[in-house]
Every structure is written in structure tokens, then in C-alpha cells.
Design an enzyme around this catalytic site. Structure first.
Site, mmCIF file in Angstrom:
data_model
loop_
_atom_site.group_PDB
_atom_site.id
_atom_site.type_symbol
_atom_site.label_atom_id
_atom_site.label_comp_id
_atom_site.label_asym_id
_atom_site.label_seq_id
_atom_site.Cartn_x
_atom_site.Cartn_y
_atom_site.Cartn_z
ATOM 1 N N ALA A 1 -4.354 8.336 6.524
ATOM 2 C CA ALA A 1 -4.658 7.400 5.445
ATOM 3 C C ALA A 1 -6.112 7.492 4.992
ATOM 4 C CB ALA A 1 -4.356 5.969 5.899
ATOM 5 N N CYS A 2 -6.352 7.078 3.738
ATOM 6 C CA CYS A 2 -7.701 6.934 3.203
ATOM 7 C C CYS A 2 -8.417 8.289 3.167
ATOM 8 C CB CYS A 2 -8.447 5.895 4.041
ATOM 9 S SG CYS A 2 -10.028 5.337 3.376
ATOM 10 N N ILE A 3 -9.525 8.455 3.887
ATOM 11 C CA ILE A 3 -10.271 9.710 3.915
ATOM 12 C C ILE A 3 -9.790 10.631 5.041
ATOM 13 C CG2 ILE A 3 -12.092 8.860 5.433
ATOM 14 C CD1 ILE A 3 -12.472 11.272 2.397
ATOM 15 N N PRO B 1 -7.087 12.261 5.427
ATOM 16 C CA PRO B 1 -6.467 13.519 4.995
ATOM 17 C C PRO B 1 -7.444 14.698 4.906
ATOM 18 C CG PRO B 1 -5.520 11.725 3.763
ATOM 19 C CD PRO B 1 -6.645 11.135 4.566
ATOM 20 N N THR C 1 -1.709 8.610 2.220
ATOM 21 C CA THR C 1 -1.810 7.518 1.249
ATOM 22 C C THR C 1 -3.279 7.172 1.026
ATOM 23 O OG1 THR C 1 -0.918 5.318 0.666
ATOM 24 C CG2 THR C 1 -1.673 5.623 2.933
#
Length: 217
Positions: free
Chosen positions: A135-137, A139, A190
Site C-alpha cells: 500500500a501507499c509508497i 509498491p 493501492t
């Protein structure tokens, strides 16, 4: 009951795991009838940020595992004890700690490196073809874990997306309430607080991510 390994990166959006994202993720896992175990690397975090002012607290040091234990209510283990064969899935909430303590993307961009213990665990889940959610950064870390061309998202920020593409991934723009699913790699991502303006927006996408991960065979 499915078991999920959750890797945290400290405690606090600017230098560790994003607290809302983590709690919402853990709640979603339990609401889906699964169980979780939290892990974090036992090492010094990149730096300490005063979350009231946003300034780096010069001369202050904190341990990633110790800080992450605040969110996990003390129920957490060193990431070196995380074995892919013991779990059905892996999830990494965001917060800048994911890009500062789990890898160096926040500092080095596409020239980043990944903590060797974290990389070993994430690679083991990928090799075993077990579902994962980032999630968020986080990835940005996934781009280092999976094969070239893996599809993922951090939302719609062009500069960050370009950095992720430079790592060999294929960034897909995504709105806050949605997810990007790479079926081949069993990876779900996401944007969460890369785009979320409040906790409800973050919840929608994170819940969908958890549902998608747990639905994968």
C-alpha cells in the site's frame, strides 16, 4: 483460517509505518476472517522526524522493530523470523518508513537498495506464488521484488511513478478507492495515503486490497 504476515517499517507516517494504514489493514484482515502476525526489521531507522513540526530530530535514533511494536501492541517479531511457508499471504502498509527503512527509494529513487532481510522475505513469498498486498509508497519496494514489467500503483503522482517505472515495473494510475491487481504475480497495490484526504478514503482502498489478496488462490 488464513494467516497473513504483515511487515511494518516503524511508527509514524514521516519516518515509519503509516499508523492509520496499518490499523485499517489489520482490522480488514480480521474482518475477512483471517489472522495476522506483524514483523519488522530489527535495525536503526533512517532518521527520526518530529511529527508536530515535520523537522528531522537531530541526534535522535530509534529502532524500527521497537517503534513498530507500538502499533502492534508489543506483539511483533523480527522480520528474520518471517517464513513464507508459515503464511498464506504478505501485506506491507505504507508510510515513508517503507521507502526509508525497508528500502532507500525515498533517498535514492530508482537507484535504491532494499534491506536484505526484508528482500529475502518478500522474494520468498513471490517465489512461492503467495498473494501479496503493498500500500501507499510500499509498491516502490515491490518493484524491486518482482519481475520486470510487474503492474502496480502508487496512485497518480507522475514523478514517483516515473521512478517506479525506472526500477522496471509498469506503473498504472489508480484512484484512492481502487486497487491494481497483477494476476500473474499475485500482487495487489493501492494508493492509500498517497492520495487519501481522510481516513475513510484510505479505508476503502485498503479494505479492497485486503479482500483481493485474501481472495487469491
Amino acid at each position: 483460517m488464513k494467516k497473513v504476515a504483515v511487515i511494518l517499517s516503524g511508527c509514524g507516517v514521516f519516518d515509519g509505518a503509516e499508523i492509520y494504514e496499518t490499523v485499517l489493514t489489520l482490522l480488514a484482515i480480521r474482518q475477512q476472517g483471517a489472522d495476522y502476525t506483524c514483523f519488522a526489521p530489527d535495525k536503526e531507522q533512517l532518521h527520526v522526524v518530529n511529527h508536530l513540526t515535520g523537522d528531522v530530530a537531530e541526534g535522535e535514533t530509534r529502532n524500527v522493530l521497537v517503534e513498530a511494536s507500538r502499533i502492534a501492541r508489543g506483539d511483533i517479531k523480527p522480520v528474520t523470523e518471517c517464513k513464507a511457508e508459515d503464511f498464506d499471504a504478505l501485506i506491507l502498509p505504507g508510510g515513508f518508513g517503507a521507502a526509508k527503512n525497508l528500502c532507500t527509494f525515498a533517498v535514492d529513487g530508482p537507484d535504491c537498495s532494499v534491506d536484505s532481510d526484508v528482500m529475502s522475505v518478500c522474494k520468498a513469498f513471490a517465489a512461492a506464488r503467495k498473494p501479496a498486498g503493498y500500500a501507499c509508497i510500499a509498491p516502490a519496494l515491490a518493484a524491486c521484488v518482482y519481475d520486470k514489467g510487474v503492474k502496480l500503483t502508487i496512485g497518480t503522482d507522475e514523478n514517483t511513478a516515473n521512478g517506479i517505472n525506472a526500477l522496471g515495473a509498469t506503473h498504472v494510475d489508480c484512484q484512492v478507492d481502487d486497487v491494481v491487481v497483477d494476476v500473474e504475480h499475485k500482487l495487489v497495490t493501492t494508493p492509500a495515503y498517497m492520495l487519501a484526504q481522510d481516513i475513510l478514503e484510505a479505508h476503502t482502498g485498503l479494505n479492497k486490497m485486503v479482500q483481493s489478496v485474501l481472495a487469491m488462490k
